[in-house]
Motif scaffolding. Sequence first.
Motif, short mmCIF file in Angstrom:
data_model
loop_
_atom_site.label_atom_id
_atom_site.label_comp_id
_atom_site.label_asym_id
_atom_site.label_seq_id
_atom_site.Cartn_x
_atom_site.Cartn_y
_atom_site.Cartn_z
N PRO A 1 0.83 -1.21 0.00
CA PRO A 1 0.00 0.00 0.00
C PRO A 1 0.86 1.26 0.00
N CYS A 2 0.39 2.27 -0.73
CA CYS A 2 1.12 3.53 -0.85
C CYS A 2 0.38 4.63 -0.10
N ASN A 3 1.15 5.59 0.38
CA ASN A 3 0.58 6.80 0.94
C ASN A 3 1.43 7.98 0.48
N LYS A 4 1.18 9.14 1.05
CA LYS A 4 1.90 10.33 0.58
C LYS A 4 3.35 10.35 1.04
N TYR A 5 3.73 9.45 1.94
CA TYR A 5 5.10 9.40 2.44
C TYR A 5 5.89 8.23 1.87
N CYS B 1 5.88 4.67 -0.80
CA CYS B 1 5.27 3.85 -1.85
C CYS B 1 6.32 2.83 -2.28
N ARG C 1 10.03 4.81 -2.43
CA ARG C 1 9.00 5.71 -2.96
C ARG C 1 9.21 5.88 -4.46
#
Length: 341
Positions: free
Chosen positions: A16-20, A22, A93
């Motif tokens: 799962p990716c988030n804004k911090y 990936c 990321r």
Amino acid sequence: IWNNHEQGIETWALPPCNKYLCPVLPTCILIPVTAVCLVLLVLGVGGNVLTVIVTSCSQELRNTTSLYLGSLAVSDLLMLLLGLPMDLYRLWRFQPWVLGTVLCCVWHWSSEACAYCSILHLTALTAERYLAICFPLRAKVLVTQQRVKALLVVLWAVALLSAAPYLFLTGVKQAGNFSSDDDFSRECGPTLYAQQTGLLDTMLWVTTSYFILPFFCLYILHGLIARELLCVGKARLGVASYRNHQQTVLILVLAFLICWLPFHVGRIMYINPKNYRMMLFSQYFNVFALQLFYLSATINPILYNLVSKKYREALYKLLVTKKRPERASTITRETAVSGIR
């Protein structure tokens, strides 16, 4: 990694990716990989910095071989400092790319150029050793410091120019079929123009030739050196010295093969995936190959410097001997002050 209908690559699930974060692979894999890469970075930077200092400051090492080793250390140092942090960043990321198009292009170009330069240095250094052992009289005339310095400039120029197309074949693009308004899907990689025109495949073969041709040069030249020692120098050097040279040759060739071959195989698999399983396997394989790639820049100071007795003596003299006069002068001052009292 993404859904690409034109190439027939199936979509496969990423962490799962988030804004911090990936990550490109599961965290349980990336944590040990990151630890290994950080160790390689510290050891590689330390070893290559010492090589640059010793070869440039030591009077005993003012020769043509030291010129090669010093320039090779600079190339490996740049490869570690410019490439490894960015590769770790992309492992954690890979989307979105927020560092800009210029940094994306320069990063790919500099990584390729430093890799080319290191390989060219290893090949040129081996050729010089071949001349020195097989044609010692001719080598004294042909191999001079001025000519070696000029050759090093040529090697750097060839490497930088050979990698220059990556400045135009890479950039920031939208991954897969995402909308152009989706900033989160922006990533740094080969442009669609490079893929559609076949220029990327051309550069892939250029990169591969930088491995195949130098490998055969190293193998052939080291073989000729071993034959010369067997025919002429075995009686003078002794059986033990001859066997030590054979072991050194084997280590150098195997180290080059082990560190560089997976890197090129992984690239071919990643750029030309046949199916979903091949794409998934290439992701894991390239993470493994990445560590071997940077291992080459870390072990070069060990293989080409620390095994040399002259280098160890120069390093010891540089690090230890300079401290003794300072200590002696301090003791002298303290004794003088005590005498006055």
